[in-house]
Enzyme design. Sequence first.
Site, short mmCIF file in Angstrom:
data_model
loop_
_atom_site.label_atom_id
_atom_site.label_comp_id
_atom_site.label_asym_id
_atom_site.label_seq_id
_atom_site.Cartn_x
_atom_site.Cartn_y
_atom_site.Cartn_z
N SER A 15 0.84 -1.19 0.00
CA SER A 15 0.00 0.00 0.00
C SER A 15 0.88 1.24 0.00
O SER A 15 2.10 1.15 0.16
CB SER A 15 -0.93 -0.02 1.22
N CYS A 16 0.23 2.38 -0.19
CA CYS A 16 0.90 3.68 -0.28
C CYS A 16 1.86 3.86 0.89
O CYS A 16 1.48 3.59 2.01
CB CYS A 16 -0.15 4.78 -0.30
N PRO A 17 3.06 4.31 0.67
CA PRO A 17 3.64 4.84 -0.55
C PRO A 17 4.50 3.82 -1.33
O PRO A 17 5.19 4.20 -2.27
CB PRO A 17 4.54 5.96 -0.02
#
Length: 190
Positions: A15-17
């Site tokens: 997931s982000c980042p």
Amino acid sequence: MNIRVDKTVNCEGLSCPMPVVRTKKAIDEIAPGQVLEVVATDRGSLADLKGWAQRVGHHYLGVKEENGKFHHYIRRATAAEEKPETRFPHTVSNEELAQKLAAGEDVKVLDVREPAEYAFGHIPGAVNIPLGELEEKLSVLDPNKTYYVICRTGSRSDLACQLLDEKGFAHVKNVIPGMTKWEGPMENSV
């Protein structure tokens, strides 16, 4: 449709980042004009990778969704097309935002994560507009208000702040490090 790819990077389950972090490294390993395929499962990657690529001058060619996987295609820019990566200069810490909320200030919190991320935990009263939908939903925001923009880690919200700034929102602050370290009041809508 057969797309010629010069390199593939796997970001499944990240997931982000992290998809952007891995993409940055992988795109440096290909020549200008070559195409990088990024395979991700995080829906947030739809806005994150497109936004990042456009900001630094790379050509975001598009995305194909198959069996819950997003296949992003990015063509590396030439040296003349590349732009320096910039960060939005106006930031506040999680603690500063928590203090404003605790003091009862009229604070507008804009959460730019995906709806599922928002549903499982968000700041009470925060408005949820995912980064990928922000430009088309600008009319629901008041450009004269101050917005505290938050996401999971501060990367997606940085892109959102830059977009809002370009669209005439003069009072925008990026909240860092974001929801991964948020210790203030939370609610969920699950």
